[in-house]
Design a protein around this motif. Structure first.
Motif, PDB file in Angstrom:
ATOM      1  N   VAL A 143      35.283  25.620  -0.393  1.00  0.00           N
ATOM      2  CA  VAL A 143      36.022  24.379  -0.637  1.00  0.00           C
ATOM      3  C   VAL A 143      35.970  23.469   0.591  1.00  0.00           C
ATOM      4  N   VAL A 144      36.153  24.045   1.764  1.00  0.00           N
ATOM      5  CA  VAL A 144      36.111  23.246   2.997  1.00  0.00           C
ATOM      6  C   VAL A 144      34.727  22.615   3.170  1.00  0.00           C
ATOM      7  N   GLN A 145      33.658  23.390   2.914  1.00  0.00           N
ATOM      8  CA  GLN A 145      32.303  22.849   3.026  1.00  0.00           C
ATOM      9  C   GLN A 145      32.066  21.739   2.019  1.00  0.00           C
ATOM     10  N   ALA A 146      32.627  21.890   0.832  1.00  0.00           N
ATOM     11  CA  ALA A 146      32.469  20.861  -0.197  1.00  0.00           C
ATOM     12  C   ALA A 146      33.113  19.552   0.251  1.00  0.00           C
ATOM     13  N   VAL A 147      34.293  19.640   0.831  1.00  0.00           N
ATOM     14  CA  VAL A 147      34.973  18.437   1.315  1.00  0.00           C
ATOM     15  C   VAL A 147      34.154  17.783   2.427  1.00  0.00           C
ATOM     16  N   GLN A 151      32.390  14.103   2.280  1.00  0.00           N
ATOM     17  CA  GLN A 151      32.690  13.077   3.278  1.00  0.00           C
ATOM     18  C   GLN A 151      31.414  12.585   3.961  1.00  0.00           C
ATOM     19  N   ALA A 152      30.490  13.515   4.220  1.00  0.00           N
ATOM     20  CA  ALA A 152      29.228  13.127   4.843  1.00  0.00           C
ATOM     21  C   ALA A 152      28.413  12.211   3.932  1.00  0.00           C
ATOM     22  N   ALA A 153      28.519  12.452   2.624  1.00  0.00           N
ATOM     23  CA  ALA A 153      27.785  11.624   1.664  1.00  0.00           C
ATOM     24  C   ALA A 153      28.478  10.298   1.396  1.00  0.00           C
ATOM     25  N   HIS A 154      29.765  10.230   1.723  1.00  0.00           N
ATOM     26  CA  HIS A 154      30.544   9.002   1.504  1.00  0.00           C
ATOM     27  C   HIS A 154      31.324   8.674   2.777  1.00  0.00           C
ATOM     28  N   ALA A 168      33.651  19.119  -7.154  1.00  0.00           N
ATOM     29  CA  ALA A 168      32.907  20.200  -7.799  1.00  0.00           C
ATOM     30  C   ALA A 168      31.406  20.050  -7.607  1.00  0.00           C
ATOM     31  N   GLN A 169      30.962  18.802  -7.446  1.00  0.00           N
ATOM     32  CA  GLN A 169      29.527  18.545  -7.263  1.00  0.00           C
ATOM     33  C   GLN A 169      29.027  18.987  -5.893  1.00  0.00           C
ATOM     34  N   TYR A 170      29.949  19.283  -4.973  1.00  0.00           N
ATOM     35  CA  TYR A 170      29.562  19.671  -3.625  1.00  0.00           C
ATOM     36  C   TYR A 170      29.880  21.133  -3.320  1.00  0.00           C
ATOM     37  N   LEU A 171      30.379  21.869  -4.316  1.00  0.00           N
ATOM     38  CA  LEU A 171      30.572  23.301  -4.147  1.00  0.00           C
ATOM     39  C   LEU A 171      29.218  24.000  -4.165  1.00  0.00           C
ATOM     40  N   SER A 172      29.181  25.224  -3.682  1.00  0.00           N
ATOM     41  CA  SER A 172      27.917  25.961  -3.657  1.00  0.00           C
ATOM     42  C   SER A 172      27.410  26.267  -5.060  1.00  0.00           C
TER      43      SER A 172
END
Length: 245
Positions: A143-147, A151-154, A168-172
């Protein structure tokens, strides 16, 4: 008891493979023997899931907390992972299995990282079933990596703009369905930081059977139990029954 491909068949099964060490200790063997025995049955279960029509099978192979285990046990687990990629992937690939490894693989030795990448590339177009191996994985880490990745993408966006669907689109596991059935072997009744987001509405099946003894019969027993559940997703029983008509 025979499980058939029906509307109640889980499309995504996740398994916490617990009890390898205790299986060995009960037989007065080193814990590492239990891990070897546990890994030997994986291919049969993957193939059986594929035969039944399950599309995703996620196995919790190594958690972020497992580094705290004795050094010889960690070394054995790493060695078994390498052996699995060497010996089993060709057979699984021929059966239409796509391999995906989730977790912080950067923490592994370069040789293992290379083998993981090669296995993923060699099976990337297979469509019968996706075998997801969670290695050096933790649900909170995910979850932390997804956030962070969102953020890096936006970079100009505020956290107030972040939605559940976007995260959910950034989860593994992006692009996969959430877990329908989560199985834990070995008698413990907790999910131990495994797929926390993805298992929000999973049916939780706990069994005392130790992982090396968890075979196709035990798998079908779990799937049959799942088929008897009412997955209401917040609805009342009456609403669920009306929607099912």
């Amino acid at each position: 008891m025979t499980v058939q491909a029906t509307a109640t068949l889980p499309q995504h099964i996740a398994i916490i493979m617990d009890g390898n060490g205790r299986w060995a200790q009960q037989r007065h063997l080193p814990r590492t023997v239990g891990h070897a025995k546990g890994s030997s049955g994986v291919r049969g279960l993957v193939e059986h899931c594929a035969k039944l029509g399950v599309k995703y099978l996620t196995l919790f192979a190594f958690s972020t907390e497992n580094w705290n285990r004795p050094a010889d046990e960690v070394s054995t687990l790493m060695g078994l992972f390498v052996q699995y990629l060497e010996k089993e992937m060709s057979s699984l690939a021929a059966a239409g299995v796509q391999l995906k490894v989730i977790g912080d693989v950067a923490g592994f030795a370069p040789e293992l990282q290379t083998r993981i990448q090669a296995a993923e590339k060699a099976t990337q177009h297979n469509q019968t079933i996706t075998l997801v191996v969670a290695a050096n994985y933790g649900g909170q880490w995910d979850v932390v990596q997804a956030v962070k990745n969102w953020q890096a993408a936006h970079p100009e966006a505020s956290a107030d703009q972040l939605t559940q669907a976007q995260l959910a689109q950034y989860l593994s596991t992006a692009g996969m369905p959430d877990v329908d059935l989560l199985i834990r072997t070995g008698g413990e009744q907790r999910i131990s930081n495994f797929l926390l987001w993805q298992s929000a509405y999973a049916e939780l099946y706990f069994t005392d059977v130790l992982w090396p003894d968890f075979d196709r019969v035990q798998l079908e027993k779990a799937i049959y139990w799942y088929g008897q559940r009412q997955r209401r997703f917040g609805l009342t029983s009456d609403q669920f029954l009306k929607a099912a008509v």
